[in-house]
Design an enzyme around this catalytic site. Structure first.
Site, PDB file in Angstrom:
ATOM      1  CG  ASP A   1       5.498   4.037   1.930  1.00 42.75           C
ATOM      2  OD1 ASP A   1       5.487   4.768   2.947  1.00 42.75           O
ATOM      3  OD2 ASP A   1       4.527   3.936   1.157  1.00 42.75           O
TER       4      ASP A   1
ATOM      5  CG  PHE B   1      -1.863   1.254   1.118  1.00 42.76           C
ATOM      6  CD1 PHE B   1      -3.035   1.189   0.378  1.00 42.76           C
ATOM      7  CD2 PHE B   1      -1.507   2.462   1.694  1.00 42.76           C
ATOM      8  CE1 PHE B   1      -3.854   2.309   0.237  1.00 42.76           C
ATOM      9  CE2 PHE B   1      -2.321   3.590   1.553  1.00 42.76           C
ATOM     10  CZ  PHE B   1      -3.488   3.506   0.832  1.00 42.76           C
TER      11      PHE B   1
ATOM     12  CE  LYS C   1      -1.124   7.135   6.819  1.00 46.79           C
ATOM     13  NZ  LYS C   1      -0.788   6.041   5.921  1.00 46.79           N
TER      14      LYS C   1
HETATM   15  C1  LIG Z   1      -0.998   6.099   4.407  1.00 49.05           C
HETATM   16  C2  LIG Z   1       0.074   5.549   3.566  1.00 49.05           C
HETATM   17  C3  LIG Z   1       0.377   6.111   2.314  1.00 49.05           C
HETATM   18  C4  LIG Z   1      -0.430   7.221   1.700  1.00 49.05           C
HETATM   19  O1  LIG Z   1      -0.467   8.381   2.464  1.00 49.05           O
HETATM   20  P1  LIG Z   1      -1.624   9.454   2.204  1.00 49.05           P
HETATM   21  O2  LIG Z   1      -1.251  10.601   3.095  1.00 49.05           O
HETATM   22  O3  LIG Z   1      -2.918   8.802   2.594  1.00 49.05           O
HETATM   23  O4  LIG Z   1      -1.582   9.789   0.761  1.00 49.05           O
HETATM   24  C5  LIG Z   1       1.443   5.580   1.618  1.00 49.05           C
HETATM   25  N1  LIG Z   1       2.159   4.557   2.095  1.00 49.05           N
HETATM   26  C6  LIG Z   1       1.894   3.991   3.292  1.00 49.05           C
HETATM   27  C7  LIG Z   1       2.736   2.863   3.774  1.00 49.05           C
HETATM   28  C8  LIG Z   1       0.827   4.442   4.058  1.00 49.05           C
HETATM   29  O5  LIG Z   1       0.536   3.872   5.220  1.00 49.05           O
END
Ligand SMILES: *Cc1c(COP(=O)(O)O)cnc(C)c1O
Length: 401
Positions: free
Chosen positions: A226, A141, A255
């Site tokens: 990520d 994701f 985040k």
């Molecule tokens: C939440 C998340 C994203 C996307 O972030 P947004 O601020 O919702 O665009 C990308 N990668 C990971 C691992 C995430 O948990």
């Protein structure tokens, strides 16, 4: 009509139905606690997907947001501001990277990393134009933009949104041999989550990231991690990649970079990689704005001042051990790192949603992921007493319903 019913009816009528939230309408938050419009209090065990690691409405973040918004909010990058340089310096010093590039959402930062690695592939590695390949993992994701969903392995995320962006190869998560076989002369990057959050807090086999890092180095491929959800303390390390002692070429954060106060994301990397961007190549109107930078600077200081990384390691281990003592006919196993735990249910448990609804009735808000996993990820400011309190409710739900 109750305030809850009214809010739900309005949202259903006027808001697009791209989410299926729990039917709790929140109006206040403080630390790990949130309150709904009926005055009921809950422990937040999702923490906005780890954006609220510092706790809801942290007073220091509220203060900085108020002060900076009254002083200067947005300049665009057409002009400079006096917050961005210090965030850049502090982030680089904290992480050991040479440069950063600020964006807003996590997905935008992932897009930034994709663009940087492709351009690095053409300008530095010497890949033929338009042939760059990026390897990603099954169950990934990385966000919701058109390019990012193009390499999702989740059909629903792609269905109806084509044509999709080419240039991505999917390998099984945790399989270093598959990575080795997937790399070719056109491979510019391997993009991976150190622990897969949305997939259900999936921890890869020990040594996977280490092997991946070695393969990337040997083949002149960029390792991009990520850390949008796993980073900034969630796993009991500042970054989850530290658990395997690797140094990725690029790190994506978001985040908790703002403690949930404002959308802020960033890519960290070397001068060689981020240096491929020339003025005009890439940008964002709000990226690096003074509010975002001031809030992020304070959010990072809070992580340090309140020892949130250490708390996550200690309390996470305690919570996981206590959970493992619960004997439940519904639980297959528990997994996780730091204060990030997946309760994986058996097939016959009837899905995780009903357990989350039962937790809600007992004052805990958690969110199911992938039908059969209950994800536990409270703000890192949680205390041991609060964990003990939550454990009573969790035990009840896992053994009695
Ligand atoms: C939440 C998340 C994203 C996307 O972030 P947004 O601020 O919702 O665009 C990308 N990668 C990971 C691992 C995430 O948990």
């Amino acid at each position: 009509m109750s305030a809850t019913k009214e809010c739900i009816a309005l949202e259903n009528q006027y808001g697009a139905h791209n989410y299926k939230p729990l039917d709790v309408v929140l109006t206040k938050g403080s630390g790990i606690w949130v309150e709904d419009v009926e005055g009921r209090r809950y422990m937040d065990f999702l923490a906005a997907y780890s954006a609220v690691n510092q706790g809801h409405c942290h007073p220091r973040l509220v203060k900085v947001l108020q002060e900076q918004s009254a002083r200067l909010a947005l300049t665009s990058r057409a002009f400079r501001n006096d917050q961005l340089p210090y965030l850049a310096k502090e982030l680089c010093e904290m992480s050991g990277y040479e440069m950063m590039l600020p964006m807003n959402s996590g997905a935008e930062a992932v897009e930034t990393a994709i663009k940087a690695s492709r351009k690095w592939g053409y300008k530095v590695k010497g890949v033929d134009n338009n042939n760059a390949e990026i390897i990603v993992c099954d169950g990934n994701f990385h966000g919701r933009t058109t390019t990012i969903i193009s390499f999702s392995s989740e059909n629903q995320y792609k269905d109806g949104f084509g044509p999709l962006t080419p240039g991505f190869k999917i390998i099984p998560y945790g399989d270093a041999d598959a990575l080795k076989n997937a790399i070719n002369k056109n491979t510019v990057a391997f993009l991976v989550e150190p622990i897969q959050g949305e997939s259900g807090v999936v921890v890869p086999p020990k040594g996977f990231l280490r092997e991946a890092a070695d393969l990337c180095r040997q083949n002149n491929v960029l390792l991009i991690v990520d850390e949008i959800q796993s980073g900034l303390g969630r796993t009991g390390a500042l970054f989850a990649y530290e658990h395997e002692n690797v140094k990725p070429d690029m790190v994506i954060i978001g985040k908790a970079l703002s403690g949930g106060m404002y959308p802020v994301s960033a890519v960290l990397s070397s001068r060689e990689v981020l240096g491929v961007f020339n003025p005009g190549d890439h940008g964002s109107t709000y990226g690096g704005n003074p509010i975002a930078c001031a809030v992020a600077r304070e959010a990072l200081k809070i992580i340090r001042d309140e020892n949130l990384v250490e708390r996550s390691a200690e309390l996470g281990e305690y919570l996981l051990n206590e959970l493992r003592k619960i004997e439940s006919q519904y639980v297959d196993f528990y997994r996780g790192k730091g204060l990030w735990i997946g309760i994986v249910l058996k097939k016959n448990a009837g899905g995780a949603r009903r357990f989350c609804e039962a937790l809600q009735e007992r004052g805990i808000l958690a969110k199911e992921t992938h039908e059969n996993v209950i994800r536990i990820a409270p703000p890192l400011v949680i205390t041991r007493e609060e964990i003990d309190q939550a454990l009573i409710a969790i035990k009840e739900v896992l053994t009695q319903i």
